[in-house]
Write a protein that holds these residues in place. Structure first.
Motif, PDB file in Angstrom:
ATOM      1  N   LYS A 166      24.543  88.230 -10.748  1.00  0.00           N
ATOM      2  CA  LYS A 166      23.563  89.252 -10.365  1.00  0.00           C
ATOM      3  C   LYS A 166      23.514  89.402  -8.843  1.00  0.00           C
ATOM      4  O   LYS A 166      23.801  88.453  -8.107  1.00  0.00           O
ATOM      5  N   THR A 167      23.137  90.586  -8.417  1.00  0.00           N
ATOM      6  CA  THR A 167      23.019  90.852  -6.982  1.00  0.00           C
ATOM      7  C   THR A 167      21.978  89.937  -6.353  1.00  0.00           C
ATOM      8  O   THR A 167      22.172  89.454  -5.235  1.00  0.00           O
ATOM      9  N   THR A 168      20.904  89.662  -7.051  1.00  0.00           N
ATOM     10  CA  THR A 168      19.875  88.761  -6.507  1.00  0.00           C
ATOM     11  C   THR A 168      20.431  87.354  -6.304  1.00  0.00           C
ATOM     12  O   THR A 168      20.048  86.674  -5.347  1.00  0.00           O
ATOM     13  N   ASP A 169      21.349  86.922  -7.187  1.00  0.00           N
ATOM     14  CA  ASP A 169      21.983  85.612  -7.001  1.00  0.00           C
ATOM     15  C   ASP A 169      22.813  85.590  -5.717  1.00  0.00           C
ATOM     16  O   ASP A 169      22.832  84.590  -4.996  1.00  0.00           O
ATOM     17  N   ILE A 170      23.492  86.683  -5.443  1.00  0.00           N
ATOM     18  CA  ILE A 170      24.286  86.772  -4.216  1.00  0.00           C
ATOM     19  C   ILE A 170      23.366  86.719  -3.004  1.00  0.00           C
ATOM     20  O   ILE A 170      23.640  86.018  -2.026  1.00  0.00           O
ATOM     21  N   TYR A 171      22.264  87.454  -3.057  1.00  0.00           N
ATOM     22  CA  TYR A 171      21.318  87.446  -1.932  1.00  0.00           C
ATOM     23  C   TYR A 171      20.755  86.049  -1.702  1.00  0.00           C
ATOM     24  O   TYR A 171      20.688  85.586  -0.560  1.00  0.00           O
ATOM     25  N   TRP A 172      20.338  85.388  -2.765  1.00  0.00           N
ATOM     26  CA  TRP A 172      19.768  84.044  -2.606  1.00  0.00           C
ATOM     27  C   TRP A 172      20.812  83.042  -2.111  1.00  0.00           C
ATOM     28  O   TRP A 172      20.499  82.133  -1.354  1.00  0.00           O
ATOM     29  N   SER A 173      22.053  83.217  -2.527  1.00  0.00           N
ATOM     30  CA  SER A 173      23.090  82.269  -2.099  1.00  0.00           C
ATOM     31  C   SER A 173      23.487  82.470  -0.639  1.00  0.00           C
ATOM     32  O   SER A 173      24.119  81.592  -0.040  1.00  0.00           O
ATOM     33  N   ALA A 174      23.118  83.583  -0.037  1.00  0.00           N
ATOM     34  CA  ALA A 174      23.426  83.815   1.375  1.00  0.00           C
ATOM     35  C   ALA A 174      22.453  83.108   2.310  1.00  0.00           C
ATOM     36  O   ALA A 174      22.760  82.923   3.492  1.00  0.00           O
ATOM     37  N   ILE A 175      21.310  82.700   1.796  1.00  0.00           N
ATOM     38  CA  ILE A 175      20.279  82.087   2.642  1.00  0.00           C
ATOM     39  C   ILE A 175      20.785  80.858   3.402  1.00  0.00           C
ATOM     40  O   ILE A 175      20.541  80.740   4.601  1.00  0.00           O
ATOM     41  N   PRO A 176      21.509  79.922   2.761  1.00  0.00           N
ATOM     42  CA  PRO A 176      21.995  78.768   3.549  1.00  0.00           C
ATOM     43  C   PRO A 176      22.903  79.171   4.713  1.00  0.00           C
ATOM     44  O   PRO A 176      22.859  78.551   5.771  1.00  0.00           O
ATOM     45  N   PHE A 177      23.700  80.218   4.526  1.00  0.00           N
ATOM     46  CA  PHE A 177      24.608  80.644   5.591  1.00  0.00           C
ATOM     47  C   PHE A 177      23.848  81.319   6.728  1.00  0.00           C
ATOM     48  O   PHE A 177      24.199  81.159   7.899  1.00  0.00           O
TER      49      PHE A 177
END
Length: 181
Positions: A99-110
């Protein structure tokens, strides 16, 4: 903007921030980070940097170091919504199950890593600038290089319209290699 001296108003506003260099760097980096949510790297570079560079120069901040600091900060614009291009690129190649929301949340550490890098560059400026203060002083004291004079000193590159025999590029390269030996 310039017709009504907007650039001078912004300069005066930023120069009057409390905290001197540190206050300026904190405010500018927060501002650039927040603007990166709505503007990408290029807009920030062409709109914001020309307003910030004169102020940084007047505060005695090394402009090369400041440019690198801003570039690291502006890299976050590729990684966070709503206009994070890296997120859109990832969305285009990710399977439909992601999901797009999963991609957004996974960008937070970077994004957090980028913020930590900005802090490290501010705390340890030698990471990106001259490590040796003596080398920096020597570089600042060296004479400016005049390209015209250098071109006249190189055989076949005088630019006088062909009055002397021009060497080919391979001949020039051979001369340089022989001079190194």
């Amino acid at each position: 903007f310039r017709a009504v001296n907007g650039d001078l108003w912004v300069e005066h506003l930023l120069l009057s921030l409390p905290g001197g260099q540190a206050g300026f760097l904190i405010v500018v980096n927060i501002m650039v980070f927040l603007l990166a949510f709505f503007l990408d790297f290029f807009e920030l570079s062409f709109i914001i940097v020309p307003l910030l560079a004169p102020v940084a120069d007047k505060l005695g901040i090394d402009l090369v170091w400041f440019g690198i600091l801003l570039a690291v900060n502006m890299q976050t614009s590729f990684m966070h919504p709503p206009f994070g291009f890296a997120l859109f690129y990832l969305r285009s190649v990710a399977p439909a199950s992601v999901k797009t929301t999963d991609i957004y949340w996974s960008a937070i550490p970077f994004v957090c890593i980028q913020i930590i890098m900005v802090a490290l560059i501010i705390i340890f400026p030698n990471i990106v600038s001259y490590g040796d203060p003596e080398a920096k002083a020597r570089a600042e004291q060296s004479e400016a290089v005049d390209l015209g004079t250098m071109m006249q000193q190189v055989p076949g590159m005088s630019g006088d319209g062909g009055s002397e025999k021009k060497d080919t590029g391979s001949d020039f390269l051979k001369q340089l290699q022989q001079n190194e030996k």
